[in-house]
Enzyme design. Structure first.
Site, PDB file in Angstrom:
ATOM      1  N   ARG A  47       0.835  -1.217   0.000  1.00 44.09           N
ATOM      2  CA  ARG A  47       0.000   0.000   0.000  1.00 44.09           C
ATOM      3  C   ARG A  47       0.869   1.265   0.000  1.00 44.09           C
ATOM      4  NH1 ARG A  47      -3.967  -0.325   4.707  1.00 44.09           N
ATOM      5  NH2 ARG A  47      -4.588   1.682   3.888  1.00 44.09           N
ATOM      6  N   HIS A  97      -5.634   9.089  12.202  1.00 41.37           N
ATOM      7  CA  HIS A  97      -5.251   7.673  12.140  1.00 41.37           C
ATOM      8  C   HIS A  97      -3.782   7.482  11.779  1.00 41.37           C
ATOM      9  CE1 HIS A  97      -9.785   6.540  11.549  1.00 41.37           C
ATOM     10  NE2 HIS A  97      -9.481   6.799  12.803  1.00 41.37           N
ATOM     11  N   GLY A 128     -15.903  12.387   1.557  1.00 42.89           N
ATOM     12  CA  GLY A 128     -15.381  11.062   1.223  1.00 42.89           C
ATOM     13  C   GLY A 128     -15.208  10.125   2.389  1.00 42.89           C
ATOM     14  N   ALA A 164     -15.101  14.120  -4.829  1.00 45.75           N
ATOM     15  CA  ALA A 164     -14.312  15.210  -4.244  1.00 45.75           C
ATOM     16  C   ALA A 164     -13.610  16.040  -5.326  1.00 45.75           C
ATOM     17  CB  ALA A 164     -13.286  14.625  -3.271  1.00 45.75           C
TER      18      ALA A 164
HETATM   19  C1  BJW Z   1     -15.961   9.251  -2.410  1.00 45.25           C
HETATM   20  C2  BJW Z   1     -15.313   9.045  -3.593  1.00 45.25           C
HETATM   21  C3  BJW Z   1     -14.900  10.192  -4.243  1.00 45.25           C
HETATM   22  C4  BJW Z   1     -15.765   7.126  -2.864  1.00 45.25           C
HETATM   23  N1  BJW Z   1     -15.139  11.388  -3.718  1.00 45.25           N
HETATM   24  N2  BJW Z   1     -16.196  10.443  -1.892  1.00 45.25           N
HETATM   25  C5  BJW Z   1     -18.479   2.966  18.832  1.00 45.25           C
HETATM   26  C6  BJW Z   1     -19.366   2.062  18.279  1.00 45.25           C
HETATM   27  C7  BJW Z   1     -18.917   0.883  17.669  1.00 45.25           C
HETATM   28  C8  BJW Z   1     -17.559   0.596  17.584  1.00 45.25           C
HETATM   29  C9  BJW Z   1     -16.676   1.500  18.122  1.00 45.25           C
HETATM   30  C10 BJW Z   1     -17.138   2.659  18.742  1.00 45.25           C
HETATM   31  N3  BJW Z   1     -16.036   3.349  19.178  1.00 45.25           N
HETATM   32  C11 BJW Z   1     -14.933   2.668  18.816  1.00 45.25           C
HETATM   33  C12 BJW Z   1     -15.285   1.532  18.194  1.00 45.25           C
HETATM   34  C13 BJW Z   1     -14.361   0.489  17.640  1.00 45.25           C
HETATM   35  C14 BJW Z   1     -13.736   0.883  16.323  1.00 45.25           C
HETATM   36  C15 BJW Z   1     -14.836   1.199  15.325  1.00 45.25           C
HETATM   37  O1  BJW Z   1     -15.132   2.341  15.019  1.00 45.25           O
HETATM   38  N4  BJW Z   1     -15.442   0.188  14.750  1.00 45.25           N
HETATM   39  C16 BJW Z   1     -16.518   0.418  13.757  1.00 45.25           C
HETATM   40  C17 BJW Z   1     -16.043  -0.043  12.396  1.00 45.25           C
HETATM   41  C18 BJW Z   1     -17.740  -0.271  14.206  1.00 45.25           C
HETATM   42  N5  BJW Z   1     -12.820   1.992  16.507  1.00 45.25           N
HETATM   43  C19 BJW Z   1     -11.569   1.842  16.952  1.00 45.25           C
HETATM   44  O2  BJW Z   1     -11.135   0.757  17.256  1.00 45.25           O
HETATM   45  C20 BJW Z   1     -10.710   3.089  17.069  1.00 45.25           C
HETATM   46  N6  BJW Z   1     -10.087   3.145  18.324  1.00 45.25           N
HETATM   47  C21 BJW Z   1     -10.788   3.301  19.458  1.00 45.25           C
HETATM   48  O3  BJW Z   1     -11.999   3.432  19.463  1.00 45.25           O
HETATM   49  O4  BJW Z   1     -10.018   3.311  20.596  1.00 45.25           O
HETATM   50  C22 BJW Z   1     -10.716   3.223  21.851  1.00 45.25           C
HETATM   51  C23 BJW Z   1     -10.839   1.777  22.176  1.00 45.25           C
HETATM   52  C24 BJW Z   1      -9.693   1.095  22.526  1.00 45.25           C
HETATM   53  C25 BJW Z   1      -9.798  -0.248  22.860  1.00 45.25           C
HETATM   54  C26 BJW Z   1     -11.028  -0.901  22.792  1.00 45.25           C
HETATM   55  C27 BJW Z   1     -12.168  -0.182  22.399  1.00 45.25           C
HETATM   56  C28 BJW Z   1     -12.066   1.166  22.108  1.00 45.25           C
HETATM   57  C29 BJW Z   1      -9.573   3.064  16.061  1.00 45.25           C
HETATM   58  C30 BJW Z   1     -10.062   3.131  14.653  1.00 45.25           C
HETATM   59  C31 BJW Z   1      -8.882   2.992  13.696  1.00 45.25           C
HETATM   60  C32 BJW Z   1      -9.336   2.900  12.245  1.00 45.25           C
HETATM   61  N7  BJW Z   1      -8.226   2.481  11.430  1.00 45.25           N
HETATM   62  C33 BJW Z   1      -8.411   2.384   9.979  1.00 45.25           C
HETATM   63  C34 BJW Z   1      -7.126   1.748   9.385  1.00 45.25           C
HETATM   64  C35 BJW Z   1      -5.964   2.764   9.335  1.00 45.25           C
HETATM   65  C36 BJW Z   1      -4.725   2.165   8.781  1.00 45.25           C
HETATM   66  C37 BJW Z   1      -4.903   1.617   7.387  1.00 45.25           C
HETATM   67  O5  BJW Z   1      -5.191   2.354   6.451  1.00 45.25           O
HETATM   68  O6  BJW Z   1      -4.732   0.410   7.225  1.00 45.25           O
HETATM   69  O7  BJW Z   1      -8.657   3.682   9.437  1.00 45.25           O
HETATM   70  S1  BJW Z   1      -9.853   1.450   9.491  1.00 45.25           S
HETATM   71  C38 BJW Z   1     -10.252   2.451   8.108  1.00 45.25           C
HETATM   72  O8  BJW Z   1     -11.532   3.086   8.313  1.00 45.25           O
HETATM   73  C39 BJW Z   1      -9.205   3.588   8.112  1.00 45.25           C
HETATM   74  C40 BJW Z   1     -10.053   4.781   7.785  1.00 45.25           C
HETATM   75  O9  BJW Z   1      -9.431   5.974   8.197  1.00 45.25           O
HETATM   76  C41 BJW Z   1     -11.351   4.493   8.497  1.00 45.25           C
HETATM   77  C42 BJW Z   1     -12.525   5.260   7.976  1.00 45.25           C
HETATM   78  O10 BJW Z   1     -12.875   4.877   6.701  1.00 45.25           O
HETATM   79  P1  BJW Z   1     -13.322   5.977   5.629  1.00 45.25           P
HETATM   80  O11 BJW Z   1     -12.224   6.922   5.404  1.00 45.25           O
HETATM   81  O12 BJW Z   1     -14.629   6.538   6.013  1.00 45.25           O
HETATM   82  O13 BJW Z   1     -13.426   5.079   4.295  1.00 45.25           O
HETATM   83  P2  BJW Z   1     -14.656   4.177   3.758  1.00 45.25           P
HETATM   84  O14 BJW Z   1     -14.109   3.243   2.750  1.00 45.25           O
HETATM   85  O15 BJW Z   1     -15.445   3.620   4.850  1.00 45.25           O
HETATM   86  O16 BJW Z   1     -15.605   5.232   3.026  1.00 45.25           O
HETATM   87  C43 BJW Z   1     -15.228   5.876   1.816  1.00 45.25           C
HETATM   88  C44 BJW Z   1     -16.301   6.868   1.455  1.00 45.25           C
HETATM   89  O17 BJW Z   1     -15.851   7.609   0.342  1.00 45.25           O
HETATM   90  C45 BJW Z   1     -17.638   6.223   1.034  1.00 45.25           C
HETATM   91  O18 BJW Z   1     -18.706   6.893   1.697  1.00 45.25           O
HETATM   92  C46 BJW Z   1     -17.726   6.485  -0.474  1.00 45.25           C
HETATM   93  O19 BJW Z   1     -19.056   6.686  -0.929  1.00 45.25           O
HETATM   94  C47 BJW Z   1     -16.912   7.737  -0.594  1.00 45.25           C
HETATM   95  N8  BJW Z   1     -16.273   7.936  -1.880  1.00 45.25           N
HETATM   96  N9  BJW Z   1     -15.231   7.643  -3.814  1.00 45.25           N
HETATM   97  C48 BJW Z   1     -15.816  11.444  -2.514  1.00 45.25           C
HETATM   98  N10 BJW Z   1     -14.249  10.078  -5.443  1.00 45.25           N
END
Ligand code: BJW
Ligand code: ZN
Length: 257
Positions: A75, A124, A192, A236
């Site tokens: 990546r 992140h 996005g 975007a």
């Molecule tokens: C376009 C487009 C174009 C397409 N123009 N738009 C509350 C409830 C439930 C769960 C939790 C909660 N609080 C915490 C959690 C747990 C968890 C979580 O959120 N889970 C959910 C999935 C349910 N969170 C965590 O674990 C976080 N830490 C935490 O809470 O610590 C406290 C804790 C500690 C111990 C135990 C419990 C709690 C950490 C989260 C870390 C996320 N990491 C990642 C990976 C990063 C490294 C890597 O890249 O490998 O971050 S996961 C991945 O998702 C990445 C992203 O930043 C993140 C968000 O995704 P994003 O950017 O929104 O992408 P997509 O693909 O989802 O969406 C793309 C969008 O673009 C779409 O809408 C398209 O339509 C659009 N699009 N083309 C504009 N051209």
């Protein structure tokens, strides 16, 4: 959304921005999609091919550091070859129009900084740095191996990318600065992101609760669409340059009285 509806929504968003002094752009993977970097949850996205718990958790790294490292190296190559798109450049240009303009990004690709944005908060982390998973020391040796996670010279632990995995805490100071910017902004642009990952997505709800107008830029409906005051249905790189143009036009009209 028809072309006429998008046109009307762009005018409404431009008017909100024209009156704003403090703005936050909250960005996710879709921001960089047109730079050739895959998103996570879209059809064809990374999580369709790979299970997050096998690659993006500390447990996955502890189980199989080399597999996780090799995936991130691949990546990294894609990200290093990518260029900021017209959307990144439009946000960098927007910075000049406001008293305060903060980019709060979930992206790890550094494309906002490369496009010229100056205040970027990386929730992140970044894929472009590494540190030891055991002792936390930064690791800057080059070249990096492709297939095996390097060994930390200080403690013998394994080196990992400096990104935030599921179950890990977000960098505390960065998150606190993001909250501050969110709580005082007049307009929040959510660009996005699916709004599914917390605590990052909670910042958009927080902005709304603190009185900001929310403008969403996304070709699809998301978890955040219901709270958006304006939804700009498009990509975007298409929508943001047009939005910038209209805000500049509105500002010139205001200046002329
Ligand atoms: C376009 C487009 C174009 C397409 N123009 N738009 C509350 C409830 C439930 C769960 C939790 C909660 N609080 C915490 C959690 C747990 C968890 C979580 O959120 N889970 C959910 C999935 C349910 N969170 C965590 O674990 C976080 N830490 C935490 O809470 O610590 C406290 C804790 C500690 C111990 C135990 C419990 C709690 C950490 C989260 C870390 C996320 N990491 C990642 C990976 C990063 C490294 C890597 O890249 O490998 O971050 S996961 C991945 O998702 C990445 C992203 O930043 C993140 C968000 O995704 P994003 O950017 O929104 O992408 P997509 O693909 O989802 O969406 C793309 C969008 O673009 C779409 O809408 C398209 O339509 C659009 N699009 N083309 C504009 N051209
Ligand atoms: Zn170490």
């Amino acid at each position: 959304m028809s072309a006429a509806e998008l046109d009307e929504a762009l005018d409404r968003a431009a008017e909100l921005l024209c009156r704003a002094r403090r703005v936050v752009a909250f960005t996710g993977a879709g921001m960089s999609a047109e730079s050739g970097i895959p998103t996570f949850r879209d059809p064809g996205g990374l999580w369709e091919q790979f299970r997050p718990e096998e690659l993006a958790t500390p447990e996955a790294f502890e189980r199989n550091p080399d597999r996780v490292w090799a995936w991130y190296q691949q990546r990294r190559r894609v990200i290093e070859a990518a260029q900021p798109n017209a959307g990144h450049r439009a946000l960098a240009a927007m910075e000049e129009l406001f008293e305060e303009f903060t980019v709060v990004t979930q992206n790890i690709d550094r494309l906002h900084q490369r496009a010229g944005s100056r205040t970027v908060l990386e929730l992140h982390g970044t894929i472009l740095s590494n540190h030891c998973h055991r002792c936390g020391r930064p690791y800057a040796e080059e070249p990096l191996p492709e297939q095996t996670a390097p060994i930390c010279p200080a403690c013998g632990g394994r080196v990992r990318p400096s990104v935030v995995w599921f179950g890990e805490l977000l960098p505390e100071e960065v998150f606190a600065r993001a909250e501050q910017a969110i709580e005082r902004c007049d307009v929040l642009l959510s660009i996005g992101t699916s709004g599914e990952v917390y605590p990052a997505a909670g910042l958009v709800w927080r902005a709304k609760a603190c009185g900001a107008a929310v403008v969403e830029v996304n070709p699809n409906w998301t978890e955040l669409s219901s709270l958006a005051d304006v939804h700009l249905h498009g990509s975007a790189a298409q929508v943001l340059p047009e939005l910038l143009k209209r805000v500049e036009r509105c500002r010139r009209a205001v200046e002329r009285g």
